[in-house]
Design a protein around this motif. Structure first.
Motif, PDB file in Angstrom:
ATOM      1  N   PRO A  31      33.737 -11.107 -53.327  1.00 42.05           N
ATOM      2  CA  PRO A  31      32.339 -11.525 -53.204  1.00 42.05           C
ATOM      3  C   PRO A  31      31.412 -10.438 -52.673  1.00 42.05           C
ATOM      4  CG  PRO A  31      33.692 -12.537 -51.496  1.00 42.05           C
ATOM      5  CD  PRO A  31      34.637 -11.886 -52.449  1.00 42.05           C
ATOM      6  N   ARG A  32      31.976  -9.452 -51.986  1.00 39.58           N
ATOM      7  CA  ARG A  32      31.165  -8.356 -51.455  1.00 39.58           C
ATOM      8  C   ARG A  32      30.844  -7.324 -52.534  1.00 39.58           C
ATOM      9  NH1 ARG A  32      32.744  -7.298 -45.249  1.00 39.58           N
ATOM     10  NH2 ARG A  32      33.144  -9.460 -44.636  1.00 39.58           N
TER      11      ARG A  32
ATOM     12  N   HIS B  13      36.512 -17.928 -57.043  1.00 42.93           N
ATOM     13  CA  HIS B  13      35.700 -17.397 -58.136  1.00 42.93           C
ATOM     14  C   HIS B  13      35.504 -15.895 -57.913  1.00 42.93           C
ATOM     15  CE1 HIS B  13      34.897 -21.472 -59.495  1.00 42.93           C
ATOM     16  NE2 HIS B  13      34.584 -21.789 -58.239  1.00 42.93           N
TER      17      HIS B  13
ATOM     18  N   GLY C 114      30.639  -8.119 -55.900  1.00 43.92           N
ATOM     19  CA  GLY C 114      29.778  -8.756 -56.890  1.00 43.92           C
ATOM     20  C   GLY C 114      30.031  -8.279 -58.306  1.00 43.92           C
TER      21      GLY C 114
END
Length: 258
Positions: A120-121, A193, A123
């Motif tokens: 998530p970091r 995700h 992206g």
């Protein structure tokens, strides 16, 4: 140090007064940059990391590998490390050495946990993820269930426990801080995700990470773009010639998709 092996680059990061030096090695090449994320107590000069460095150079790909703090050639005491601090080491290495362009993360054992925390970091930069004998959440799901009352008492009394290692003369050390920090960084708590294709390679003869753990992880990842390869006689290291060739094929496929 082996004189034939070039010295690493060092980057400094962390709060003022407690900075740590992280050892990194890179290969220049075309994107995507392949980033090696090693396992618990492993270093960037292991068999798989060396093989992928050679693979990247042979194929003109950018490649980054590094040692977490307390590992290999990086500063720090291993016992002071946690999942969160090693994730921060990985993020700092990527920011310093692979600041632009798409990335394909290759996470081995604990490195798969680090990869999932980085996702998530990173992206949209994350173009693919190859997870080898993945051990996300191992402190909570794999380690704690094996500890008896005497181990838990020892953990409370001295702040750590140690167990013999099959891979080193030095014992494996698990600290109370590692376990508590791991609980704050769990990823297998619901759907994951990552926004990119994922390939998992798991040995069914792995004595450290049961292949059921990899299947549980796979069930949490989006089925679109997910590949799971089970190796019937594969162990935890996945470092036999046939295993390394399998890793290269999987990485080539992810790079082609990127």
């Amino acid at each position: 140090m082996d004189a034939s092996f070039p010295s690493p680059q060092f980057l400094r990061h962390g709060p003022a007064g407690s900075e740590r030096r992280i050892a990194c090695r890179t290969a220049e090449g075309a994107p995507p940059t392949v980033v090696w994320l090693g396992g618990y107590r492993s270093d960037m000069r292991g068999t798989k990391a060396e093989r992928l460095d050679a693979f990247a150079r042979a194929n003109g790909l950018a490649f980054l590998r590094f040692d977490y703090s307390g590992h290999g050639e990086s500063d720090g005491r291993f016992e002071d490390g946690t999942i969160g601090s090693w994730r921060d080491d990985a993020e700092a290495a990527v920011a310093a050495q692979a600041a632009e362009g798409p990335l394909v993360l290759v996470g081995s054992s604990m490195g798969a946990w680090i990869a999932l925390l980085l996702a998530p970091r990173l992206g949209a930069r994350l173009a693919g993820m190859l997870l080898l004998a993945p051990a996300p959440d191992f402190t909570e799901r794999l380690l704690l269930p094996q500890l008896g009352p005497e181990h838990l008492a020892e953990l409370e009394r001295q702040g750590f426990i140690s167990e013999p290692s099959e891979y080193s003369e030095a014992p494996n050390i698990y600290t109370k801080a590692l376990i508590e920090d791991g609980r704050e960084n769990l990823v297998m708590t619901g759907p994951i995700h990552v926004g990119c294709p994922v390939h998992i390679i798991q040995g069914q003869a792995d004595p450290d990470v049961p292949f059921a753990h990899a299947l549980e992880l796979a069930a949490l990842l989006p089925s679109d773009g997910l590949t799971v390869t089970l190796v019937p006689d594969g162990d935890h290291r996945l470092s036999r010639p046939e295993d390394l060739e399998r890793v290269e094929r999987a990485l080539s496929s992810l790079i082609a998709q990127a």
